[in-house]
Scaffold this motif. Structure first.
Motif, PDB file in Angstrom:
ATOM      1  N   GLY A  16      -3.092  39.337  35.833  1.00  0.00           N
ATOM      2  CA  GLY A  16      -4.301  38.950  36.552  1.00  0.00           C
ATOM      3  C   GLY A  16      -5.071  37.897  35.776  1.00  0.00           C
ATOM      4  O   GLY A  16      -4.564  37.300  34.825  1.00  0.00           O
ATOM      5  N   ARG A  17      -6.301  37.701  36.171  1.00  0.00           N
ATOM      6  CA  ARG A  17      -7.132  36.704  35.494  1.00  0.00           C
ATOM      7  C   ARG A  17      -7.539  37.215  34.113  1.00  0.00           C
ATOM      8  O   ARG A  17      -7.593  38.421  33.870  1.00  0.00           O
ATOM      9  N   LEU A  18      -7.816  36.304  33.221  1.00  0.00           N
ATOM     10  CA  LEU A  18      -8.271  36.638  31.881  1.00  0.00           C
ATOM     11  C   LEU A  18      -9.680  37.209  31.975  1.00  0.00           C
ATOM     12  O   LEU A  18     -10.557  36.598  32.584  1.00  0.00           O
ATOM     13  N   VAL A  19      -9.889  38.408  31.427  1.00  0.00           N
ATOM     14  CA  VAL A  19     -11.190  39.068  31.480  1.00  0.00           C
ATOM     15  C   VAL A  19     -11.649  39.432  30.082  1.00  0.00           C
ATOM     16  O   VAL A  19     -10.848  39.524  29.147  1.00  0.00           O
ATOM     17  N   THR A  20     -12.930  39.675  29.957  1.00  0.00           N
ATOM     18  CA  THR A  20     -13.519  40.079  28.680  1.00  0.00           C
ATOM     19  C   THR A  20     -13.959  41.531  28.771  1.00  0.00           C
ATOM     20  O   THR A  20     -14.501  41.957  29.790  1.00  0.00           O
ATOM     21  N   PHE A  21     -13.694  42.278  27.695  1.00  0.00           N
ATOM     22  CA  PHE A  21     -14.151  43.658  27.572  1.00  0.00           C
ATOM     23  C   PHE A  21     -14.570  43.865  26.136  1.00  0.00           C
ATOM     24  O   PHE A  21     -14.400  42.975  25.304  1.00  0.00           O
ATOM     25  N   THR A  22     -15.171  45.008  25.827  1.00  0.00           N
ATOM     26  CA  THR A  22     -15.561  45.248  24.440  1.00  0.00           C
ATOM     27  C   THR A  22     -14.717  46.365  23.846  1.00  0.00           C
ATOM     28  O   THR A  22     -14.367  47.328  24.515  1.00  0.00           O
ATOM     29  N   TYR A  23     -14.402  46.188  22.582  1.00  0.00           N
ATOM     30  CA  TYR A  23     -13.706  47.203  21.794  1.00  0.00           C
ATOM     31  C   TYR A  23     -14.568  47.464  20.577  1.00  0.00           C
ATOM     32  O   TYR A  23     -14.763  46.577  19.741  1.00  0.00           O
ATOM     33  N   ASN A  24     -15.126  48.657  20.499  1.00  0.00           N
ATOM     34  CA  ASN A  24     -16.035  49.039  19.408  1.00  0.00           C
ATOM     35  C   ASN A  24     -17.133  47.994  19.207  1.00  0.00           C
ATOM     36  O   ASN A  24     -17.493  47.655  18.088  1.00  0.00           O
TER      37      ASN A  24
END
Length: 106
Positions: A16-24
């Motif tokens: 899919g499209r490039l997405v941003t999420f948070t890790y710690n």
């Protein structure tokens, strides 16, 4: 960089499209729809949780949702199997300590 293209349970992984999420708390990117664990592995993350009694690290083991080695806190909910949970924009993913969403305390 290698990414999973076919999952034994989820089938073909559509990039899919490039997405941003948070890790710690850190900003990380992955592809929407791929398992969270795949995006983390591509970002160099191999430890998903620590056991409560021995504080031993755990990460991807079976990759099909049968074990609990890849469970993490996702959007505040503990015990999410990241190997079979699709990544979405804005997810908050945190290392899990023991069986709950409570922060680890030495």
């Amino acid at each position: 960089m290698q990414r999973m293209i076919k999952h034994p349970i989820l089938g073909e992984i559509h990039k899919g499209r490039l997405v941003t999420f948070t890790y710690n708390g850190d900003s990380v990117q992955g592809y929407e729809g791929e398992p969270i664990a795949v995006a983390l592995k591509a970002a160099g993350v191999s430890v998903h949780r620590y056991t409560k009694k021995q504080h031993e690290p755990r990460g991807i083991f079976c990759a099909i949702g049968r074990c609990t080695d890849c469970v993490m806190v996702v959007n505040g909910q503990p015990n999410i199997r990241t190997c079979v949970t699709p990544l979405r924009e804005g997810m908050e993913v945190r290392t899990q300590y023991g069986l709950s969403a409570k922060p680890f305390r030495e």
